[in-house]
Design a protein around this motif. Structure first.
Motif, short mmCIF file in Angstrom:
data_model
loop_
_atom_site.label_atom_id
_atom_site.label_comp_id
_atom_site.label_asym_id
_atom_site.label_seq_id
_atom_site.Cartn_x
_atom_site.Cartn_y
_atom_site.Cartn_z
N PRO A 101 16.60 27.55 92.52
CA PRO A 101 17.05 26.17 92.64
C PRO A 101 15.88 25.23 92.96
CG PRO A 101 17.78 27.48 94.53
CD PRO A 101 17.19 28.42 93.56
N TYR B 131 21.72 37.06 94.16
CA TYR B 131 21.93 35.85 94.95
C TYR B 131 22.57 34.78 94.08
CZ TYR B 131 20.90 32.12 98.28
OH TYR B 131 21.02 31.09 99.17
N GLY B 132 23.78 34.35 94.46
CA GLY B 132 24.48 33.36 93.67
C GLY B 132 25.04 33.98 92.40
N ASP B 133 25.50 33.13 91.48
CA ASP B 133 26.20 33.61 90.28
C ASP B 133 25.30 33.87 89.09
OD1 ASP B 133 28.53 33.36 91.72
OD2 ASP B 133 28.98 31.36 90.95
N SER B 134 24.03 33.52 89.20
CA SER B 134 23.17 33.73 88.02
C SER B 134 21.86 34.39 88.40
CB SER B 134 22.92 32.39 87.31
OG SER B 134 22.50 31.42 88.24
N THR C 257 18.18 35.14 89.26
CA THR C 257 17.07 34.40 89.87
C THR C 257 15.83 35.29 89.84
OG1 THR C 257 17.40 35.28 92.10
CG2 THR C 257 18.63 33.27 91.54
N GLY D 82 18.39 27.31 99.31
CA GLY D 82 18.50 28.63 98.68
C GLY D 82 17.15 29.30 98.45
N ASN E 35 12.99 33.56 98.79
CA ASN E 35 11.65 33.93 99.26
C ASN E 35 11.73 35.05 100.30
OD1 ASN E 35 8.77 33.57 99.47
ND2 ASN E 35 9.07 32.36 101.33
#
Lengths: 262, 262
Positions: free
Chosen positions: A105, A184-187, A189, A110, A115
């Motif tokens: 992002p 992490y999250g829906d997509s 990274t 986030g 990191n």
């Protein structure tokens, strides 16, 4: 102001991305390559030219290198040049690049979670993997520390490897992992790419131990994400290309005598 | 959207800063403390209450910890809670806090240089310092790996310590260090605090080796910055307070048998 103001190094967004890393092994540079490859963003990889790469890394790591007008000296590769900016340290390069190429992002908090995950996997699992074959002296040969390497590897396989795989699995069990196979999250990274390379390197170095973990069924999230990254169109093309370096005498090494004895 | 959106954890700027770390030693938590102390920004340090600190760290590192609605689980302390946000990994916490408390630029690319310096000192010098007394197995006693610790320490003193001190000195010789005794730019940043604690811990663990380096005159920038940080009004008050933990059986340990023999 007569002093340079390094806090304000301006970078043209169109400047080319140039990776500086050792030739002939995936190493830590691989984490950076995977980000550009997945994003489909052009970059130059000096490791593709062995002679130029040796020259560039030798210059970067020279004991009289004091940086330039805009940048402090780096201690070690990988380094990334983007216009006037030169930065080093793998997780730091990822932190800079990923939001710019759509793999983290651009705003919000986030990125501190990503990191944190990248640091835990890379400065934990990957560094400890390196020290299994160099527990005493990074600048000496493996053959000079073989006995200690056997001890450290045995402990690593028994205690550290499950510890890191359990941690990675808990990231998938967490509410923050969202839909899909991603960490992490829906997509996807860049943290998924870090996981992929860390697992891939570990499989190369300790194939029996990783196979045992995979068969246990305790780490399904980890191995599913590994597979999902491997099947990404850009990544799968990359892995078959000659841009992907073969494993060798780098961080990830396979020594039969360091394997699990059970 | 039914999934939590961890990329958007909102934090109230007035939320208190809460440090979670082991009690009874400076360790990696110390780097975080120094940032708050220098900035004069209030924070709570759970290590001040031994029982509460053990509880909090035990909970944080539990093998069934899968984080919460907003945050993935952490592998190890230090962790920082700020409102709903919980983040771990020392350099990551510094990256989050420093721009908020005036010890790193809030915009521009300078922060990637600071993070690079913090990572090189912390994941290089500080981690290797730890491994001098635990070269084989982090979870076993020093007494079980004393022989290997002697070998690794001897190599560390001869090769690694000068390598890191030369790197730090080159940061001062660089054009990016600007006016004043500071590492980067014209004013104190959190990178100077990282350098201070790394040098201080190294002095505790290997006093003879550090004294020899200091007397050589080759690292004047490093020792001047160390002294300049030590004399900052807030830091000097802090170092004399009971908020500063004493060195003990943490990362930085003094063992007479691991010292330089010359």
């Amino acid at each position: 102001m007569s002093q340079p103001d390094p806090k304000r190094v301006k970078v043209d967004d169109d400047a080319p991305y140039e990776l500086i890393y050792w030739p002939g092994l995936p190493g830590r540079g691989e984490f950076v390559r995977l980000v550009f490859e997945e994003a489909g963003v052009p970059y130059t990889d000096i490791a593709q030219n062995q002679e130029k790469a040796f020259d560039a890394v030798t210059k970067l790591t020279a004991l009289d290198n004091v940086g330039d007008e805009h940048n402090p000296p780096a201690l070690a590769p990988p380094a990334l040049k983007h216009g006037n900016l030169l930065i080093s340290q793998t997780t730091n390069i990822l932190l800079y690049v990923a939001p710019r190429v759509g793999l983290a992002p651009k705003e919000g908090n986030g990125v501190y979670h990503l990191n944190e995950i990248a640091l835990t996997i890379m400065d934990g699992l990957v560094n400890e993997l390196h020290d299994t074959h160099h527990p005493i002296a990074v600048g000496q040969y493996y053959s000079e520390q073989k006995e200690e390497a056997k001890k450290r590897s045995s402990y690593f396989i028994k205690e550290r490897l499950p510890k890191y795989f359990k941690y990675m699995q808990r990231l998938f069990d967490a509410k923050t992992s969202g839909e899909g196979p991603w960490l992490y999250g829906d997509s996807l990274t860049y943290a998924d790419l870090v996981l992929f390379q860390a697992v891939d390197g570990t499989k190369f170095a300790f194939p029996k131990a990783v196979e045992k973990m995979e068969k246990s069924g305790e780490y399904d999230g980890v191995f599913k994400a590994y597979q999902a990254v491997k099947e990404r169109p850009n990544i799968s093309k990359y892995l078959e290309s000659d841009r992907r370096q073969a494993y060798g005498d780098g961080i990830y090494r396979y020594y039969p005598e360091l394997q699990d004895e059970e």
